[in-house]
Design a protein around this motif. Structure first.
Motif, short mmCIF file in Angstrom:
data_model
loop_
_atom_site.label_atom_id
_atom_site.label_comp_id
_atom_site.label_asym_id
_atom_site.label_seq_id
_atom_site.Cartn_x
_atom_site.Cartn_y
_atom_site.Cartn_z
N LEU A 16 -1.23 1.79 4.17
CA LEU A 16 -2.02 1.80 2.94
C LEU A 16 -1.35 2.57 1.81
O LEU A 16 -1.45 2.19 0.64
N PHE A 17 -0.66 3.66 2.16
CA PHE A 17 -0.16 4.56 1.13
C PHE A 17 1.36 4.76 1.16
O PHE A 17 1.87 5.74 0.60
N GLY A 18 2.08 3.84 1.80
CA GLY A 18 3.53 3.90 1.79
C GLY A 18 4.07 3.44 0.45
O GLY A 18 3.33 3.25 -0.53
N ALA A 19 5.38 3.24 0.39
CA ALA A 19 6.00 2.78 -0.86
C ALA A 19 5.38 1.47 -1.34
O ALA A 19 5.18 1.25 -2.53
N THR A 20 5.05 0.61 -0.37
CA THR A 20 4.33 -0.63 -0.66
C THR A 20 3.24 -0.80 0.40
O THR A 20 3.37 -0.28 1.51
N ILE A 21 2.19 -1.52 0.06
CA ILE A 21 1.12 -1.77 1.03
C ILE A 21 1.63 -2.76 2.08
O ILE A 21 2.09 -3.85 1.75
N ASN A 22 1.56 -2.37 3.34
CA ASN A 22 2.01 -3.22 4.44
C ASN A 22 0.79 -3.88 5.07
O ASN A 22 0.24 -3.41 6.06
N LEU A 23 0.39 -4.99 4.48
CA LEU A 23 -0.83 -5.67 4.90
C LEU A 23 -0.70 -6.23 6.32
O LEU A 23 -1.64 -6.19 7.10
N ASN A 24 0.48 -6.72 6.66
CA ASN A 24 0.68 -7.32 7.97
C ASN A 24 0.46 -6.29 9.08
O ASN A 24 -0.19 -6.57 10.09
N THR A 25 0.99 -5.09 8.90
CA THR A 25 0.82 -4.03 9.89
C THR A 25 -0.63 -3.57 9.94
O THR A 25 -1.17 -3.27 11.01
N LEU A 26 -1.27 -3.51 8.81
CA LEU A 26 -2.68 -3.12 8.74
C LEU A 26 -3.55 -4.10 9.53
O LEU A 26 -4.42 -3.70 10.32
N ILE A 27 -3.29 -5.39 9.35
CA ILE A 27 -4.01 -6.42 10.10
C ILE A 27 -3.76 -6.24 11.59
O ILE A 27 -4.67 -6.33 12.41
N GLU A 28 -2.51 -5.96 11.95
CA GLU A 28 -2.14 -5.77 13.35
C GLU A 28 -2.97 -4.67 14.01
O GLU A 28 -3.56 -4.88 15.08
N ILE A 29 -3.03 -3.52 13.38
CA ILE A 29 -3.72 -2.37 13.98
C ILE A 29 -5.23 -2.61 14.03
O ILE A 29 -5.88 -2.37 15.06
N ILE A 30 -5.81 -3.07 12.96
CA ILE A 30 -7.25 -3.22 12.90
C ILE A 30 -7.76 -4.38 13.77
O ILE A 30 -8.80 -4.26 14.43
N CYS A 31 -7.01 -5.46 13.81
CA CYS A 31 -7.54 -6.68 14.43
C CYS A 31 -7.12 -6.90 15.88
O CYS A 31 -7.59 -7.85 16.51
N THR A 32 -6.23 -6.06 16.42
CA THR A 32 -5.86 -6.23 17.82
C THR A 32 -6.42 -5.11 18.70
O THR A 32 -6.24 -5.14 19.91
N ARG A 33 -7.11 -4.14 18.10
CA ARG A 33 -7.71 -3.05 18.87
C ARG A 33 -9.16 -3.38 19.20
O ARG A 33 -9.84 -4.07 18.43
N SER A 34 -9.62 -2.88 20.33
CA SER A 34 -11.02 -3.06 20.70
C SER A 34 -11.90 -2.26 19.75
O SER A 34 -11.44 -1.37 19.03
N SER A 35 -13.20 -2.54 19.78
CA SER A 35 -14.12 -1.83 18.89
C SER A 35 -14.16 -0.34 19.21
O SER A 35 -14.24 0.50 18.31
N SER A 36 -14.08 0.02 20.49
CA SER A 36 -14.08 1.43 20.86
C SER A 36 -12.80 2.11 20.38
O SER A 36 -12.83 3.26 19.92
N GLN A 37 -11.68 1.40 20.45
CA GLN A 37 -10.42 1.94 19.94
C GLN A 37 -10.47 2.09 18.43
O GLN A 37 -9.98 3.08 17.88
N GLN A 38 -11.07 1.12 17.75
CA GLN A 38 -11.22 1.20 16.29
C GLN A 38 -12.03 2.43 15.90
O GLN A 38 -11.70 3.13 14.93
#
Length: 239
Positions: A16-38
């Motif tokens: 979110l706050f790097g040199a550029t927004i890395n949307l692909n990585t953000l999707i990866e972390i949020i959408c591949t983790r279980s709800s409890s992990q989130q």
């Protein structure tokens, strides 16, 4: 190699706050983790950065992706309970009606549904959709006139429904972050689904993730590369 929730919260922050927004990585972390992990990631993020993931996503991301990602991260509030297949069938019909009724897709109905169902329930909904209508919901999005929102939702749905296919595709992509992506996927999925990812990757490329690691890091003249090579291969093998 730190605690998963600490690691993932840092990845989200950097995305979110790097040199550029890395949307692909953000999707990866949020959408591949279980709800409890989130939920654990949200708590670690707030503790570490004194900020709220939902607020930061809302501030940094625009368009359909913002609404979709916020819905997914909000759904972790419902992380408990067993999968309800009867409800999944009803929800699958709701999705069908949202993209089939009227001239425009009912974005509000879709976002509302995804924000109220945890990740396990969402997967059950998507499986029910295929059972009822004979094809994947993501394919229905492609076939219907859902516009940019449909394209963005399709990426998230595929990621959440088949993480191993998503990760295998990430490993096949060639870009400046290839090494970072390779390390991150192996480390974060080593005790989860790295074997399944390896199978999908091999089916698409005719080679293994282990061979990919060797090509990237097999350099005996560089001690750092050699160490990374050995650690990643051990993680892939689960030893």
């Amino acid at each position: 190699m730190c605690e998963p929730q600490e690691r993932d919260s840092e990845i989200v922050r950097n995305s979110l706050f790097g040199a550029t927004i890395n949307l692909n990585t953000l999707i990866e972390i949020i959408c591949t983790r279980s709800s409890s992990q989130q939920q654990c990631i949200k708590e670690a993020y707030k503790s570490r950065y004194k900020s709220d993931i939902e607020q930061d996503i809302s501030m940094r991301i625009n368009g359909g992706f913002k609404e979709i990602l916020l819905a997914v991260i909000k759904s972790c509030r419902n992380c408990g309970g067993k999968v309800d297949m009867s409800r999944a069938m009803c929800d699958a019909k709701t999705l069908y009606e949202a993209i089939s009724s009227g001239k425009m897709v009912d974005q509000k109905a879709i976002i509302s549904l995804f924000s109220q169902r945890n990740t396990s329930q969402v997967r059950a909904i998507l499986a029910s959709y295929k059972k009822l209508y004979g094809n994947e919901f993501s394919k229905s999005l492609k076939q219907s006139k859902c516009g940019q929102f449909g394209k963005e939702l399709r990426i998230v749905v595929r990621c959440a429904q088949n993480p191993e296919k998503f990760f295998a595709k990430q490993l096949r992509m060639k870009n400046a972050d290839s090494r970072e992506i390779l390390i991150r996927i192996i480390v974060t999925r080593s005790e989860i689904d790295i074997k399944e990812i390896n199978k999908v990757f091999a089916a698409k490329t005719g080679s293994s993730v282990e061979n990919l690691v060797k090509r990237e890091f097999n350099n005996n003249k560089n001690s750092s590369n050699d160490m990374v090579n050995r650690v990643l291969i051990r993680l892939i093998k689960g030893v």
